[in-house]
Design an enzyme around this catalytic site. Structure first.
Site, mmCIF file in Angstrom:
data_model
loop_
_atom_site.group_PDB
_atom_site.id
_atom_site.type_symbol
_atom_site.label_atom_id
_atom_site.label_comp_id
_atom_site.label_asym_id
_atom_site.label_seq_id
_atom_site.Cartn_x
_atom_site.Cartn_y
_atom_site.Cartn_z
ATOM 1 N N HIS A 8 0.831 -1.091 -0.126
ATOM 2 C CA HIS A 8 -0.055 0.006 -0.087
ATOM 3 C C HIS A 8 0.916 1.268 -0.077
ATOM 4 O O HIS A 8 1.482 1.382 0.907
ATOM 5 C CB HIS A 8 -0.922 0.093 1.276
ATOM 6 N N ARG A 9 0.800 1.939 -0.936
ATOM 7 C CA ARG A 9 1.847 3.032 -1.358
ATOM 8 C C ARG A 9 3.013 2.786 -1.503
ATOM 9 O O ARG A 9 3.864 3.673 -0.992
ATOM 10 C CB ARG A 9 1.385 4.228 -0.173
ATOM 11 N N GLU A 35 -0.061 -0.654 -4.733
ATOM 12 C CA GLU A 35 -0.949 0.218 -4.894
ATOM 13 C C GLU A 35 -0.497 1.609 -4.832
ATOM 14 O O GLU A 35 0.650 1.936 -3.876
ATOM 15 C CB GLU A 35 -2.061 0.132 -3.893
ATOM 16 N N ASP A 37 -1.320 6.237 -5.572
ATOM 17 C CA ASP A 37 -2.374 7.060 -5.722
ATOM 18 C C ASP A 37 -2.131 8.296 -6.696
ATOM 19 O O ASP A 37 -0.958 8.517 -6.558
ATOM 20 C CB ASP A 37 -2.935 7.858 -4.292
ATOM 21 N N HIS A 50 -0.574 10.741 -2.267
ATOM 22 C CA HIS A 50 -2.038 10.447 -1.899
ATOM 23 C C HIS A 50 -2.921 11.655 -1.537
ATOM 24 O O HIS A 50 -4.090 11.640 -1.931
ATOM 25 C CB HIS A 50 -1.651 9.848 -0.456
ATOM 26 N N GLU A 110 -4.806 4.133 -8.015
ATOM 27 C CA GLU A 110 -6.118 4.625 -7.474
ATOM 28 C C GLU A 110 -6.282 6.077 -7.873
ATOM 29 O O GLU A 110 -5.472 7.037 -7.660
ATOM 30 C CB GLU A 110 -5.855 4.561 -5.930
ATOM 31 N N LYS A 112 -7.380 9.545 -7.526
ATOM 32 C CA LYS A 112 -7.806 10.484 -6.437
ATOM 33 C C LYS A 112 -8.780 11.379 -6.867
ATOM 34 O O LYS A 112 -8.493 12.613 -6.734
ATOM 35 C CB LYS A 112 -6.619 10.896 -5.574
ATOM 36 N N ASP A 230 0.628 -1.872 4.408
ATOM 37 C CA ASP A 230 1.863 -1.177 4.419
ATOM 38 C C ASP A 230 3.065 -1.723 4.822
ATOM 39 O O ASP A 230 4.022 -1.334 4.732
ATOM 40 C CB ASP A 230 1.739 -0.011 5.581
HETATM 41 O O1 G3P Z 1 -6.732 1.808 -2.591
HETATM 42 C C1 G3P Z 1 -6.930 1.372 -1.238
HETATM 43 C C2 G3P Z 1 -6.517 2.326 -0.287
HETATM 44 O O2 G3P Z 1 -5.531 3.126 -0.715
HETATM 45 C C3 G3P Z 1 -7.795 3.614 -0.292
HETATM 46 O O3 G3P Z 1 -7.426 4.437 0.614
HETATM 47 O O4 G3P Z 1 -6.785 6.628 1.518
HETATM 48 O O5 G3P Z 1 -5.283 4.909 1.878
HETATM 49 O O6 G3P Z 1 -5.860 5.675 -0.467
HETATM 50 P P1 G3P Z 1 -6.496 5.495 0.917
HETATM 51 MG MG MG Z 2 -4.868 4.448 -1.997
#
Ligand code: G3P
Ligand code: MG
Length: 240
Positions: A8-9, A35, A37, A50, A110, A112, A230
């Site tokens: 994640h990120r 993943e 953003d 993000h 993702e 945004k 993470d």
């Molecule tokens: O894509 C899953 C997750 O990243 C969604 O929430 O705020 O971490 O981008 P956020």
């Molecule tokens: Mg995200």
């Protein structure tokens, strides 16, 4: 049952989120993917970050949409996390895709667009993906399901995923309406009846953000396809 892990990120537990350092670390792990953003700059470049503003993750201040890429590149996107990452700059989507050109990782982009619509971002993202010949490897998700409708119109073959922060009573019917191919739900939502029903109907479910080993094991039992974490190394240890 196999449970796919997405960083994640990037590996955001050990590196500043959404930076090349975080993605490089992920590219070396035996996980399904990453993943990230994306937002749009004033000169219509797709950048990986993000928040709508650069305040939290850089030494600057202001909205991404008000800077050109060249201006954004002057800021330090690593020191907020740790001094050793002071050379990190904001990555473009193209740079991150290029980093993964030689691996098998999937890339979840993702969009945004839920707070600022960034008109045209969907087509720009698809252009970058096509340029890197990564159509088969990307998943495009968003909390803004209008963005997913646009993706579906331009590129119906792309795997799209609707992000949810809330519990719906009938996820499969809703995502068919967009249409999107998968649903990405929050950890608390994932244990609700409606997600079990969706899984029973054959839906693809991925869950964010799962940082505890016991949650990863429970979700594996539940039969979801993937989780966003993470700390992918910790989750790998839990599932091995
Ligand atoms: O894509 C899953 C997750 O990243 C969604 O929430 O705020 O971490 O981008 P956020
Ligand atoms: Mg995200």
């Amino acid at each position: 049952m196999n449970l796919d892990i997405f960083a994640h990120r990037g590996v955001s537990i050990n590196y500043p989120e959404n930076t090349m350092a975080a993605f490089q670390a992920a590219s070396k792990l035996p996980i399904a993917g990453i993943e990230l953003d994306v937002h749009l700059t004033a000169d219509k470049e797709v950048v990986v970050i993000h928040d709508e503003t650069i305040d939290r993750t850089s030494n600057g201040s202001g909205y991404v949409k008000d800077f050109t890429l060249q201006q954004l590149r002057t800021f330090d996107f690593g020191s907020w996390f740790s001094r050793e990452f002071g050379d990190e700059v904001i990555p473009t989507l193209g740079e991150v895709l290029e980093l993964f050109a030689g691996t098998n990782h999937r890339i979840n982009i993702e969009l945004k667009t839920d707070i600022i619509a960034y008109e045209g971002i969907e087509a720009l993202v698809l252009k970058e993906v096509a340029a890197q010949q990564m159509t088969e490897r990307v998943i495009i998700s968003s909390f803004n399901h209008e963005s997913l409708q646009t993706i579906s119109k331009i590129a119906p073959y792309i795997e799209s995923a609707a992000l949810f922060a809330e519990v719906l009573v009938d996820f499969p019917t809703y995502i068919a309406l967009i249409p999107a191919k998968a649903l990405h739900v929050s950890l608390p939502t994932s244990f609700r009846k409606s997600v079990k029903l969706a899984l029973a109907e054959g839906a693809t479910v991925r869950v964010y953000t799962v940082n505890e080993q016991r949650d990863a094991r429970s979700l594996q039992q539940l039969g979801v396809q993937a989780i966003f974490t993470d700390d992918p190394e910790k989750i790998l240890r839990a599932l091995s």
